[in-house]
Design a protein around this motif. Structure first.
Motif, PDB file in Angstrom:
ATOM      1  N   LYS A 170      10.848  21.704  15.894  1.00 36.35           N
ATOM      2  CA  LYS A 170      10.605  20.428  16.566  1.00 36.35           C
ATOM      3  C   LYS A 170       9.173  19.970  16.327  1.00 36.35           C
ATOM      4  O   LYS A 170       8.230  20.696  16.627  1.00 36.35           O
ATOM      5  CB  LYS A 170      10.860  20.555  18.061  1.00 36.35           C
ATOM      6  N   ARG A 171       9.026  18.774  15.784  1.00 35.48           N
ATOM      7  CA  ARG A 171       7.713  18.161  15.634  1.00 35.48           C
ATOM      8  C   ARG A 171       7.917  16.688  15.343  1.00 35.48           C
ATOM      9  O   ARG A 171       8.983  16.276  14.889  1.00 35.48           O
ATOM     10  CB  ARG A 171       6.897  18.824  14.524  1.00 35.48           C
ATOM     11  N   GLU A 172       6.899  15.916  15.616  1.00 39.36           N
ATOM     12  CA  GLU A 172       6.972  14.478  15.388  1.00 39.36           C
ATOM     13  C   GLU A 172       6.308  14.149  14.059  1.00 39.36           C
ATOM     14  O   GLU A 172       5.116  14.410  13.865  1.00 39.36           O
ATOM     15  CB  GLU A 172       6.280  13.723  16.528  1.00 39.36           C
ATOM     16  N   ASP A 173       7.087  13.613  13.141  1.00 39.96           N
ATOM     17  CA  ASP A 173       6.561  13.293  11.817  1.00 39.96           C
ATOM     18  C   ASP A 173       5.889  11.919  11.804  1.00 39.96           C
ATOM     19  O   ASP A 173       6.093  11.094  12.680  1.00 39.96           O
ATOM     20  CB  ASP A 173       7.680  13.312  10.778  1.00 39.96           C
ATOM     21  N   ARG A 174       5.092  11.711  10.757  1.00 41.97           N
ATOM     22  CA  ARG A 174       4.444  10.415  10.570  1.00 41.97           C
ATOM     23  C   ARG A 174       5.496   9.319  10.434  1.00 41.97           C
ATOM     24  O   ARG A 174       6.554   9.524   9.847  1.00 41.97           O
ATOM     25  CB  ARG A 174       3.595  10.415   9.302  1.00 41.97           C
ATOM     26  N   LYS A 175       5.173   8.151  10.925  1.00 41.59           N
ATOM     27  CA  LYS A 175       6.031   6.979  10.785  1.00 41.59           C
ATOM     28  C   LYS A 175       5.394   6.073   9.735  1.00 41.59           C
ATOM     29  O   LYS A 175       4.248   5.641   9.886  1.00 41.59           O
ATOM     30  CB  LYS A 175       6.160   6.258  12.125  1.00 41.59           C
ATOM     31  N   VAL A 176       6.131   5.798   8.655  1.00 42.65           N
ATOM     32  CA  VAL A 176       5.577   5.043   7.528  1.00 42.65           C
ATOM     33  C   VAL A 176       6.451   3.832   7.224  1.00 42.65           C
ATOM     34  O   VAL A 176       7.668   3.954   7.102  1.00 42.65           O
ATOM     35  CB  VAL A 176       5.470   5.919   6.261  1.00 42.65           C
ATOM     36  N   LEU A 177       5.816   2.669   7.119  1.00 36.46           N
ATOM     37  CA  LEU A 177       6.502   1.439   6.738  1.00 36.46           C
ATOM     38  C   LEU A 177       6.075   1.040   5.335  1.00 36.46           C
ATOM     39  O   LEU A 177       4.902   0.736   5.097  1.00 36.46           O
ATOM     40  CB  LEU A 177       6.163   0.307   7.712  1.00 36.46           C
TER      41      LEU A 177
END
Length: 420
Positions: free
Chosen positions: A105-112
């Motif tokens: 469980k981890r929060e990944d980078r959000k990329v647009l």
């Protein structure tokens, strides 16, 4: 008139393409004794080459079904998370359960990723998307082909493009890292500058511009010179045509994709002629791997979309002729765009040493415009030995550019968020 002539010629070639397909299938049929002869392979190769160069290539599929994370296969599902008449915002959703099994469980980078609206579909960035799927939540703008948008949906110009970008950034929230590839650099920078001036709480953590025409006065290339040499009226009178029926966008005035493709091809005509000649020879020789690589590349490269008249002409005027953003006179619906308002959004620029579309310095110009952005939030990288497409795709992109982008997002993007 030109568009109608193009459509009639395409339709007139339909029976010939059908005949070529029948010839190719017959020559490759296992029961045909000629199939294994040089003459048979030559006929099949000629038929396939003819069909491939006379076909209209539709919008390509993404064909991204899974990604590999720590040896685990994680399924990918495309989902539209935001939509309007001229654009869908796609999210490449990774299977949540498989993702946890692969790396916890981890929060990944959000990329647009803001894909170019310059003739090709967003799938041109398929390799770019695939590179970041293992460790990022990836979103991308999927622009609509103007030929497919009914006139009843209204106009779409550069100001609308800026507004769309701002809405999508706001939808994704302040921790998103925005990456503009090529053409959308200036309007993306404009959208972010407006958000910064408004102290919009959803302004992004970072912005990355890759091979973008921020200031085309620097190291002008052949397309830049053409845009400067020709008067604005020449573009309006010679490159804008009416979409014919029965296309959904019938009667819409557009810059046709086939004209843009012709321009791309003419820039490196010898290379494309050689590539198709080699394709023919590979088919005759039975070199299936090399032939398939050619098919994959040109199935994407030859798939083009139309641009609305107002978007194309405003881009020519504002970006390539008057350099409004670079000169500080760009306006969005009458409001001046002040790039110096950006103070807490990290900036990365990436250029290719051999880029023949956006020359060295054109993308770097973003740093000069962001005059109030601290140096510790800025980074510039010029990738040796790559051209325009190598900036966002290929081996050097995967091995040298992408790791720098990840580090930049984590370090400088994180530092930017802490300053707020």
């Amino acid at each position: 008139m030109l568009y109608s002539v193009y459509e009639m010629n395409r339709l007139a070639m339909t029976p010939w393409r059908a005949a070529a397909n029948a010839t190719r299938r017959m020559m490759r049929a296992p029961w045909n004794p000629m199939g294994d002869t040089v003459a048979g392979r030559t006929m099949a190769a000629a038929a396939e080459l003819f069909e491939s160069v006379t076909r209209r290539y539709g919008k390509p599929e993404w064909m991204i079904d899974a990604t590999l994370i720590n040896g685990h296969t994680v399924a990918i599902e495309e989902e539209v998370v935001w939509s309007d008449s001229w654009c869908d915002l796609l999210h490449f959703r990774r299977d949540p359960q498989a993702l946890v099994e692969a790396r916890g469980k981890r929060e990944d980078r959000k990329v647009l990723f803001v894909a170019p609206m310059s003739g090709h579909y967003a799938t041109l960035l398929r390799g770019t998307v695939e590179t970041f799927l293992p460790d990022c939540e990836v979103y991308i703008t999927d622009w609509q082909d103007a030929r497919m948008v009914p006139v009843s949906e209204g106009r779409f110009d550069l100001d609308d493009f800026v507004a769309y970008i701002r809405k999508m950034i706001a939808f994704l929230g302040p921790e998103v890292h925005v990456v503009a590839v090529c053409q959308p650099g200036p309007p993306t920078l404009s959208a972010i500058a407006l958000m910064a001036e408004d102290k919009d709480p959803s302004r992004p953590a970072s912005m990355t511009f890759m091979g973008s025409p921020i200031d085309t006065r620097k190291s002008p290339t052949a397309p830049n010179i053409l845009a400067e040499e020709k008067p604005f009226d020449w573009f309006a009178q010679n490159l804008i045509h009416t979409v014919p029926a029965p296309n959904p966008g019938a009667l819409r005035r557009v810059y046709p994709g086939f004209l843009q493709l012709a321009g791309f091809m003419n820039m490196n005509l010898d290379r494309h002629v050689d590539a198709h000649w080699n394709f023919f020879n590979h088919l005759v020789e039975g070199d299936g791997d090399s032939a398939e690589k050619h098919r994959v590349f040109y199935d994407e490269y030859l798939a083009v979309m139309d641009l609305s008249e107002e978007f194309y002409l405003q881009t020519i005027s504002d970006v390539f002729q008057e350099h409004k953003l670079a000169r500080g006179i760009q306006e969005h619906h009458g409001r001046r765009v002040d790039v110096s308002a950006i103070e807490d959004i990290a900036l990365l620029t990436v250029e290719g040493e051999r880029d023949d579309i956006s020359g060295i310095g054109q993308t770097q110009a973003a740093h000069d415009l962001c005059s109030n952005l601290p140096d510790e939030l800025q980074l510039d990288w010029v990738q040796p030995e790559v051209g325009h497409y190598g900036v966002f795709n290929g081996r050097r992109f995967r091995e040298q550019i992408a790791p720098r982008m990840r580090d930049f997002w984590d370090e400088k993007g994180g530092a930017a968020l802490k300053r707020r």
